[in-house]
Design a protein around this motif. Structure first.
Motif, mmCIF file in Angstrom:
data_model
loop_
_atom_site.group_PDB
_atom_site.id
_atom_site.type_symbol
_atom_site.label_atom_id
_atom_site.label_comp_id
_atom_site.label_asym_id
_atom_site.label_seq_id
_atom_site.Cartn_x
_atom_site.Cartn_y
_atom_site.Cartn_z
ATOM 1 N N THR A 226 55.375 54.593 38.837
ATOM 2 C CA THR A 226 54.654 55.846 38.603
ATOM 3 C C THR A 226 55.073 56.391 37.246
ATOM 4 N N PHE A 227 54.101 56.732 36.422
ATOM 5 C CA PHE A 227 54.397 57.275 35.094
ATOM 6 C C PHE A 227 53.795 58.668 34.966
ATOM 7 N N PRO A 228 54.366 59.506 34.109
ATOM 8 C CA PRO A 228 53.762 60.818 33.855
ATOM 9 C C PRO A 228 52.498 60.665 33.008
ATOM 10 N N PRO A 229 51.702 61.744 32.883
ATOM 11 C CA PRO A 229 50.458 61.641 32.099
ATOM 12 C C PRO A 229 50.677 61.562 30.591
ATOM 13 N N VAL B 149 52.278 61.605 23.489
ATOM 14 C CA VAL B 149 50.817 61.735 23.429
ATOM 15 C C VAL B 149 50.304 61.631 24.860
ATOM 16 N N MET B 150 49.093 62.153 25.094
ATOM 17 C CA MET B 150 48.460 61.959 26.394
ATOM 18 C C MET B 150 48.199 60.462 26.559
ATOM 19 N N ASN B 151 48.429 59.944 27.742
ATOM 20 C CA ASN B 151 48.248 58.514 27.953
ATOM 21 C C ASN B 151 46.757 58.162 28.039
ATOM 22 N N PRO B 152 46.250 57.338 27.099
ATOM 23 C CA PRO B 152 44.814 57.045 27.098
ATOM 24 C C PRO B 152 44.420 55.836 27.945
ATOM 25 N N ALA B 153 45.377 55.041 28.411
ATOM 26 C CA ALA B 153 45.049 53.846 29.199
ATOM 27 C C ALA B 153 46.143 53.665 30.241
ATOM 28 N N ALA B 154 45.738 53.539 31.493
ATOM 29 C CA ALA B 154 46.714 53.576 32.597
ATOM 30 C C ALA B 154 47.820 52.545 32.429
ATOM 31 N N CYS B 155 47.523 51.439 31.753
ATOM 32 C CA CYS B 155 48.505 50.349 31.685
ATOM 33 C C CYS B 155 49.479 50.458 30.517
ATOM 34 N N VAL C 161 44.894 59.508 33.086
ATOM 35 C CA VAL C 161 44.682 59.175 31.680
ATOM 36 C C VAL C 161 43.848 60.263 31.012
ATOM 37 N N TYR C 162 43.959 60.305 29.695
ATOM 38 C CA TYR C 162 43.248 61.309 28.891
ATOM 39 C C TYR C 162 42.374 60.609 27.857
ATOM 40 N N ARG C 163 41.142 61.070 27.711
ATOM 41 C CA ARG C 163 40.280 60.625 26.606
ATOM 42 C C ARG C 163 39.613 61.859 26.027
ATOM 43 N N THR D 167 30.514 62.161 35.090
ATOM 44 C CA THR D 167 31.355 60.959 35.165
ATOM 45 C C THR D 167 32.141 60.728 33.873
ATOM 46 N N ARG D 168 31.844 61.530 32.830
ATOM 47 C CA ARG D 168 32.576 61.385 31.562
ATOM 48 C C ARG D 168 33.628 62.486 31.499
ATOM 49 N N MET D 169 34.848 62.154 31.893
ATOM 50 C CA MET D 169 35.902 63.160 32.037
ATOM 51 C C MET D 169 36.928 63.050 30.926
ATOM 52 N N GLN D 170 37.567 64.177 30.628
ATOM 53 C CA GLN D 170 38.664 64.135 29.653
ATOM 54 C C GLN D 170 39.953 63.668 30.321
ATOM 55 N N SER D 171 40.052 63.885 31.621
ATOM 56 C CA SER D 171 41.283 63.550 32.324
ATOM 57 C C SER D 171 40.919 63.063 33.718
ATOM 58 N N PHE D 172 41.424 61.887 34.076
ATOM 59 C CA PHE D 172 41.038 61.276 35.356
ATOM 60 C C PHE D 172 42.102 60.276 35.784
ATOM 61 N N ARG D 173 41.973 59.812 37.032
ATOM 62 C CA ARG D 173 42.968 58.884 37.568
ATOM 63 C C ARG D 173 42.425 57.462 37.650
ATOM 64 N N VAL D 174 43.315 56.534 37.353
ATOM 65 C CA VAL D 174 42.976 55.119 37.438
ATOM 66 C C VAL D 174 43.993 54.436 38.344
#
Ligand code: ZN
Length: 303
Positions: free
Chosen positions: A59-62, A118-124, A148-150, A158-165
């Motif tokens: 588990t990682f922080p955002p 930075v905000m994490n842009p990719a879950a991996c 993740v943040y975009r 469906t186009r979110m700035q922040s969502f879970r993967v």
């Protein structure tokens, strides 16, 4: 539920049924209890599919280290989606100036400085640095559920700035990694169609920035490095990507010094289920009230 596709009507329906809660910023709404219940139950189905795979659970922080974003050259490919975190580093006098600017309704961003995160842009992304060194014989497999943040504010739900993967990362030889990705592409399709979703898989490309990005996208498609599973949610012609399956070749292995047991640079692949998008696909396909969903779909999610 009518079979027409209207992003605004769909958004309004989600709000009207208490499924999402507007917060005044596009793409950053809250989630109601029913929305979360469906999301958690879908995530449980994914866990059941992965049960015998022996994945390590992280588990990682955002937020992630800015250093990781720089090393993977994120800003070369996706500068438009980056979310760097700035904070205040000044003394008393600068703090007064900052508060005054805010109170006067003037821009104040230039009084902040960049931080180490930075905000994490990719879950991996956070997982690769932890793989540095030599992998065990069978490689490694990690399971995560990350926010993740975009930076792509949009009224389209469906186009979110922040969502879970719900993400899995596999590292090993190219054969190990590709066999695993192909297995999950099948699993993902079967899982989504078992929930009554009209899902199909497509070769896809990442949204690389600018003119150079168009070439990168063409090459990514030619090499079939990225697949998506798509379901129509806000458009029939442009279905929404709800899962993605990515083969990175040796990109992360070389960047973070990850080697296979026999000393070669490791290959990696990741796959992610966009949890909010899958929940929205269910609401779009079966209606806003889960109590009225088809019996076989209810049996899968509420066994
Ligand atoms: Zn990934």
């Amino acid at each position: 539920m009518p079979a027409d596709y209207d992003p605004k009507a769909f958004y309004d329906g989600l709000v009207r049924h208490g499924l999402i809660v507007p917060v005044g910023v596009p793409g950053a709404f809250g989630r109601g209890a029913v929305f979360e219940d469906v999301l958690e139950r879908f995530n449980t189905l994914v866990s059941q599919l992965a049960r015998d795979d022996g994945a390590e659970v992280f588990t990682f922080p955002p937020v992630i280290s800015r250093d990781v974003l720089e090393k993977v050259k994120y800003l070369e490919s996706f500068p438009h989606q980056c979310g760097a975190i700035y904070s205040f580093f000044g003394k008393e006098a600068q703090a007064k100036a900052l508060a005054a600017r805010v109170n006067e309704g003037k821009p104040w961003g230039d009084l902040l400085g960049i931080t180490d995160v930075v905000m994490n842009p990719a879950a991996c992304y956070p997982v690769y640095p932890s793989f540095s060194g030599t992998l065990p014989e069978g490689g490694r497999l990690v399971s995560m559920l990350n926010w993740v943040y975009r930076h792509e504010p949009s009224a389209e739900p469906t186009r979110m700035q922040s969502f879970r993967v719900r993400e899995f990362v596999r590292a090993g030889t190219p054969q190990q990694v590709l066999a695993w990705r192909d297995l999950w592409l099948q699993r993902g399709l079967v899982l989504l169609t078992s929930l009554g979703l009209p899902a199909r898989s497509e070769v896809a490309a990442d949204p690389f920035f600018g003119r150079g990005g168009k070439l990168l996208a063409v090459s990514q498609k030619e090499q079939q490095l990225k697949f998506e599973v798509q379901v129509p949610v806000v458009s029939a012609e442009e279905p929404t990507a709800v899962c993605s399956f990515n083969f990175h070749q040796e990109h992360f292995g070389a960047t973070f010094g990850i080697r296979t047991a026999d000393g070669r640079t490791a290959s990696t692949a990741c796959l992610g289920f966009g949890l909010e998008r899958i929940v929205m696909a269910l609401f779009k396909t079966h209606g806003f009230e889960p109590g009225k969903w088809p019996a076989e779909v209810r049996r899968r999610l509420w066994p």
